[in-house]
Design a protein around this motif. Structure first.
Motif, PDB file in Angstrom:
ATOM      1  N   ALA B  77       0.857  -1.186   0.000  1.00  0.00           N
ATOM      2  CA  ALA B  77       0.000   0.000   0.000  1.00  0.00           C
ATOM      3  C   ALA B  77       0.891   1.232   0.000  1.00  0.00           C
ATOM      4  O   ALA B  77       1.867   1.292   0.752  1.00  0.00           O
ATOM      5  CB  ALA B  77      -0.900  -0.009   1.229  1.00  0.00           C
ATOM      6  N   VAL B  78       0.584   2.205  -0.849  1.00  0.00           N
ATOM      7  CA  VAL B  78       1.405   3.417  -0.892  1.00  0.00           C
ATOM      8  C   VAL B  78       0.615   4.664  -0.517  1.00  0.00           C
ATOM      9  O   VAL B  78       1.193   5.734  -0.348  1.00  0.00           O
ATOM     10  CB  VAL B  78       2.072   3.615  -2.280  1.00  0.00           C
ATOM     11  CG1 VAL B  78       3.121   2.523  -2.522  1.00  0.00           C
ATOM     12  CG2 VAL B  78       1.035   3.612  -3.396  1.00  0.00           C
ATOM     13  N   GLY B  79      -0.688   4.524  -0.386  1.00  0.00           N
ATOM     14  CA  GLY B  79      -1.473   5.686  -0.007  1.00  0.00           C
ATOM     15  C   GLY B  79      -2.861   5.292   0.462  1.00  0.00           C
ATOM     16  O   GLY B  79      -3.315   4.160   0.242  1.00  0.00           O
ATOM     17  N   LEU B  80      -3.509   6.240   1.154  1.00  0.00           N
ATOM     18  CA  LEU B  80      -4.848   5.984   1.683  1.00  0.00           C
ATOM     19  C   LEU B  80      -5.689   7.238   1.509  1.00  0.00           C
ATOM     20  O   LEU B  80      -5.254   8.339   1.872  1.00  0.00           O
ATOM     21  CB  LEU B  80      -4.738   5.623   3.175  1.00  0.00           C
ATOM     22  CG  LEU B  80      -6.050   5.522   3.961  1.00  0.00           C
ATOM     23  CD1 LEU B  80      -6.905   4.383   3.418  1.00  0.00           C
ATOM     24  CD2 LEU B  80      -5.763   5.315   5.436  1.00  0.00           C
ATOM     25  N   ASP B  81      -6.870   7.078   0.918  1.00  0.00           N
ATOM     26  CA  ASP B  81      -7.811   8.180   0.780  1.00  0.00           C
ATOM     27  C   ASP B  81      -8.974   7.909   1.727  1.00  0.00           C
ATOM     28  O   ASP B  81      -9.814   7.051   1.465  1.00  0.00           O
ATOM     29  CB  ASP B  81      -8.297   8.264  -0.675  1.00  0.00           C
ATOM     30  CG  ASP B  81      -9.169   9.492  -0.918  1.00  0.00           C
ATOM     31  OD1 ASP B  81      -9.868   9.919   0.033  1.00  0.00           O
ATOM     32  OD2 ASP B  81      -9.152  10.007  -2.052  1.00  0.00           O
ATOM     33  N   THR B  82      -8.975   8.622   2.872  1.00  0.00           N
ATOM     34  CA  THR B  82      -9.987   8.322   3.890  1.00  0.00           C
ATOM     35  C   THR B  82     -11.328   8.963   3.559  1.00  0.00           C
ATOM     36  O   THR B  82     -12.338   8.631   4.170  1.00  0.00           O
ATOM     37  CB  THR B  82      -9.532   8.815   5.286  1.00  0.00           C
ATOM     38  OG1 THR B  82      -9.117  10.188   5.178  1.00  0.00           O
ATOM     39  CG2 THR B  82      -8.387   7.981   5.810  1.00  0.00           C
ATOM     40  N   PRO B 236       7.513   2.146  13.407  1.00  0.00           N
ATOM     41  CA  PRO B 236       6.206   1.802  12.833  1.00  0.00           C
ATOM     42  C   PRO B 236       6.161   2.097  11.332  1.00  0.00           C
ATOM     43  O   PRO B 236       6.661   3.135  10.885  1.00  0.00           O
ATOM     44  CB  PRO B 236       5.234   2.708  13.587  1.00  0.00           C
ATOM     45  CG  PRO B 236       5.947   3.119  14.826  1.00  0.00           C
ATOM     46  CD  PRO B 236       7.406   3.138  14.491  1.00  0.00           C
ATOM     47  N   ALA B 237       5.580   1.175  10.559  1.00  0.00           N
ATOM     48  CA  ALA B 237       5.513   1.312   9.098  1.00  0.00           C
ATOM     49  C   ALA B 237       4.324   2.182   8.705  1.00  0.00           C
ATOM     50  O   ALA B 237       3.300   1.708   8.212  1.00  0.00           O
ATOM     51  CB  ALA B 237       5.420  -0.064   8.446  1.00  0.00           C
ATOM     52  N   GLU B 242       1.066   8.879   5.552  1.00  0.00           N
ATOM     53  CA  GLU B 242       1.351  10.321   5.631  1.00  0.00           C
ATOM     54  C   GLU B 242       0.320  11.093   4.805  1.00  0.00           C
ATOM     55  O   GLU B 242       0.046  10.742   3.656  1.00  0.00           O
ATOM     56  CB  GLU B 242       2.751  10.626   5.063  1.00  0.00           C
ATOM     57  CG  GLU B 242       3.912   9.968   5.796  1.00  0.00           C
ATOM     58  CD  GLU B 242       4.171  10.566   7.179  1.00  0.00           C
ATOM     59  OE1 GLU B 242       3.675  11.681   7.441  1.00  0.00           O
ATOM     60  OE2 GLU B 242       4.867   9.899   7.971  1.00  0.00           O
ATOM     61  N   GLY B 243      -0.237  12.129   5.390  1.00  0.00           N
ATOM     62  CA  GLY B 243      -1.159  12.987   4.663  1.00  0.00           C
ATOM     63  C   GLY B 243      -2.541  12.393   4.432  1.00  0.00           C
ATOM     64  O   GLY B 243      -3.372  12.979   3.731  1.00  0.00           O
ATOM     65  N   SER B 244      -2.822  11.222   5.019  1.00  0.00           N
ATOM     66  CA  SER B 244      -4.114  10.556   4.766  1.00  0.00           C
ATOM     67  C   SER B 244      -5.210  11.067   5.695  1.00  0.00           C
ATOM     68  O   SER B 244      -6.384  10.765   5.517  1.00  0.00           O
ATOM     69  CB  SER B 244      -3.970   9.054   4.982  1.00  0.00           C
ATOM     70  OG  SER B 244      -3.693   8.786   6.354  1.00  0.00           O
ATOM     71  N   GLY B 245      -4.815  11.816   6.741  1.00  0.00           N
ATOM     72  CA  GLY B 245      -5.807  12.242   7.723  1.00  0.00           C
ATOM     73  C   GLY B 245      -5.858  11.313   8.925  1.00  0.00           C
ATOM     74  O   GLY B 245      -6.512  11.603   9.919  1.00  0.00           O
ATOM     75  N   VAL B 246      -5.158  10.170   8.850  1.00  0.00           N
ATOM     76  CA  VAL B 246      -5.048   9.297  10.021  1.00  0.00           C
ATOM     77  C   VAL B 246      -3.952   9.878  10.912  1.00  0.00           C
ATOM     78  O   VAL B 246      -2.828  10.074  10.463  1.00  0.00           O
ATOM     79  CB  VAL B 246      -4.674   7.852   9.600  1.00  0.00           C
ATOM     80  CG1 VAL B 246      -4.324   7.000  10.808  1.00  0.00           C
ATOM     81  CG2 VAL B 246      -5.813   7.223   8.802  1.00  0.00           C
ATOM     82  N   VAL B 252       0.255   4.592  14.822  1.00  0.00           N
ATOM     83  CA  VAL B 252      -1.075   5.090  14.490  1.00  0.00           C
ATOM     84  C   VAL B 252      -1.814   5.329  15.799  1.00  0.00           C
ATOM     85  O   VAL B 252      -1.940   4.430  16.629  1.00  0.00           O
ATOM     86  CB  VAL B 252      -1.840   4.052  13.635  1.00  0.00           C
ATOM     87  CG1 VAL B 252      -3.300   4.451  13.482  1.00  0.00           C
ATOM     88  CG2 VAL B 252      -1.175   3.882  12.275  1.00  0.00           C
ATOM     89  N   VAL B 253      -2.268   6.550  15.996  1.00  0.00           N
ATOM     90  CA  VAL B 253      -2.921   6.899  17.257  1.00  0.00           C
ATOM     91  C   VAL B 253      -4.366   6.386  17.255  1.00  0.00           C
ATOM     92  O   VAL B 253      -5.142   6.684  16.344  1.00  0.00           O
ATOM     93  CB  VAL B 253      -2.906   8.422  17.480  1.00  0.00           C
ATOM     94  CG1 VAL B 253      -3.647   8.793  18.761  1.00  0.00           C
ATOM     95  CG2 VAL B 253      -1.470   8.933  17.506  1.00  0.00           C
ATOM     96  N   CYS B 254      -4.710   5.587  18.255  1.00  0.00           N
ATOM     97  CA  CYS B 254      -6.052   5.000  18.342  1.00  0.00           C
ATOM     98  C   CYS B 254      -6.713   5.361  19.668  1.00  0.00           C
ATOM     99  O   CYS B 254      -6.036   5.667  20.649  1.00  0.00           O
ATOM    100  CB  CYS B 254      -5.972   3.481  18.267  1.00  0.00           C
ATOM    101  SG  CYS B 254      -5.471   2.866  16.664  1.00  0.00           S
TER     102      CYS B 254
END
Ligand SMILES: Cc1cc2nc3c(=O)[nH]c(=O)nc-3n(C[C@H](O)[C@H](O)[C@H](O)COP(=O)(O)OP(=O)(O)OC[C@H]3O[C@@H](n4cnc5c(N)ncnc54)[C@H](O)[C@@H]3O)c2cc1C
Ligand code: SF4
Lengths: 68, 388
Positions: B77-82, B236-237, B242-246, B252-254
């Motif tokens: 995975a190289v990106g995430l669009d939330t 952490p991987a 980055e930049g996804s809004g997560v 990853v903050v949960c």
């Protein structure tokens, strides 16, 4: 529905995760360092603990069977 | 549902989803090309014998078939669009999701000195295979970093007949995790078994020479190694997020139920930083059992469950004939009690704010059970010290 727990003690590595997850069902033998099965036929109330115990074994040696 | 990260936490997230009756589609996206496999043996028995994927698989192919899991392995995975809810995979493909589990774990830290030549790390089966091929009796191995993985690799190599040196900046092994006194126990334990420990000194320069890799330490010591392993921790991987809004912060903050800041997105395993209510502490845990439990829990949360994730962390480590078991937390302890039971077994208790929070048991399985309960029930420090 009755459940039966079995442990392949030959392959048990004594990681103790089973006891951590399900202390009512599993213990560790001080002398051998291997698991001891405290309850062979868990009740329906203990099903979730049994499943957690089996899933948490890093050596994958705990099996749950549905009998009858 | 989409799970990104094909390892321990990801597999258990699938288990959690199916166990709670979710019957829709599940896609597992994983960067490695193997079916998910187990890592702890990579520094222990499988390093000794030569790793085989067959021994290490977490589940057989049939497990995924029976659960109707679509496997996309060898796909990073190289990106995430939330907002639009899709994951972008290397090569440009998009994988749409209603619910997403982030389980991309950690990657090992590297030395970052190009003149060092090939320095081994141990995280993947390929890493362990490469290292196994180099572990020949009589050679000199230098391990940088006396953490758990470094100590396990050192023990395995020593058992195979190598000369082994460990370089550690702290005054003793594992002191950052377990404090000085327990650390000294590990130091003696390894020294007694023929490992040379260079603690309290940093690696200054490292360069490849005709006779081997030359390591100069800050205290003036010079070591010449046939091979070098870095066990200096993991990160952490999270690069693909980055930049996804997560929200990211060393992981990853949960929230307490493992939800991330993005709607419909949960996380599990080594990558998660969350608030553990039982310890009233925000933590990230790089341990096997945590990845199993968080995986299942995150799966449940994704289906609407609200329960907080608040276990007593637990891990094991095997070094020579020491069965090391640790339950709870040792960080920021304000009280430590070390009991040497024999020359190969010991118990160390860690307390903070008047209650017992952690217990280290080496070759002492009985104590482990008692202290786990004491930690869960927040037993007072004075009472806990008496239990053993
Ligand atoms: C050598 C070794 C020995 C260990 N020994 C012990 C032990 O004795 N006891 C113990 O309790 N714990 C031990 N651990 C820790 C334990 O193995 C980890 O806690 C566990 O593997 C964490 O699982 P995870 O699924 O969160 O992450 P990982 O196992 O790190 O898996 C993450 C997966 O995600 C993949 N990935 C990363 N980025 C992407 C991306 N962008 N897209 C797609 N996929 C991606 C990775 O390739 C990897 O397959 C050990 C670990 C190692 C490496
Ligand atoms: S978790 Fe598995 S290997 Fe460990 S003691 Fe229990 S049965 Fe044995």
């Amino acid at each position: 529905m009755t459940m039966k727990i079995t442990i392949d003690l030959e392959a048990c590595k004594g990681y103790a995760c089973c006891m951590m997850e399900a202390p009512d069902l599993f213990d560790i033998d001080d002398a051998t360092g291997k698991a001891i099965l405290l309850v062979e036929h868990p009740t329906e109330d203990q099903r979730e603990q049994a499943e957690r115990g089996a899933r948490s074994c890093p050596a994958n040696v705990i099996t749950l069977q549905q009998i009858g | 549902m989409v799970v990104v990260g094909g390892s321990l936490a990801g597999v258990n997230a699938i288990e959690g989803l199916r166990e709670r009756g979710y019957q829709g589609e599940i896609t597992l996206v994983g960067a490695e090309r193997h079916l998910p496999y187990d890592r702890p043996p990579l520094s222990k028995q499988e390093l000794r014998e030569g790793p085989s994927v067959g021994h290490l698989l977490l589940k057989p192919q049939s497990w995924y078939d029976e659960r109707g899991v679509e496997l996309r392995l060898g796909a990073r995975a190289v990106g995430l669009d939330t907002r639009d809810r899709h994951v972008i995979v290397e090569g440009g493909d998009q994988v749409a999701y209603d619910g997403l589990v982030i389980a991309t774990g950690c990657s090992p830290r590297r030395l970052g000195q190009p003149e060092a030549g090939p320095v081994h790390v141990v995280r993947t089966i390929e890493d362990a295979t490469a290292l196994h091929g180099e572990l020949r009796p009589g050679r000199h191995l230098v391990v940088i970093g006396a953490g758990f993985i470094g100590l396990e690799v050192a023990a395995t190599a020593r058992e195979l007949g190598l000369h082994v040196s460990i370089v550690e900046t702290a005054p003793a092994p594992l002191t950052r995790v377990l404090g000085d006194e327990a650390g000294r126990w590990f130091q003696e334990y390894h020294v007694d078994r023929g490992v040379d420990l260079f603690c309290g000194t940093a690696l200054d320069t490292i360069e490849v020479t005709a006779t081997g890799t030359r390591l100069s330490l800050a205290d003036g010591t010079v070591l010449v190694a046939d091979l070098v392993v870095a066990g200096i921790g993991v990160t952490p991987a999270t690069d693909w997020l980055e930049g996804s809004g997560v929200t990211l912060d060393n992981g990853v903050v949960c929230d307490r139920s493992l939800r991330t800041s993005a709607p419909g997105v949960v996380a599990a395993g080594d990558i998660v930083r969350w608030h553990n209510d039982l310890f009233d502490e925000t933590m990230r845990v790089e341990q096997w059992l945590n990845a199993v439990e968080q995986g299942v829990h995150a799966g449940h949360t994704l289906l609407g469950a609200e329960e907080p994730f608040a276990p007593v962390p637990y891990f094991w480590s095997d070094q020579f004939d020491a069965q090391v078991r640790f339950v709870g937390r040792a960080d920021a302890a304000d009280a430590v009690e070390v009991q040497r039971l024999s020359d190969r077994s010991m118990v160390a208790l860690f307390g903070r704010g008047g209650v017992v929070r952690g217990a280290l048991c080496v070759n002492a399985p009985r104590q482990l059970a008692r202290y786990r309960l004491a930690i869960q029930q927040r037993v007072a420090w004075g009472d806990a010290v008496g239990v053993g």
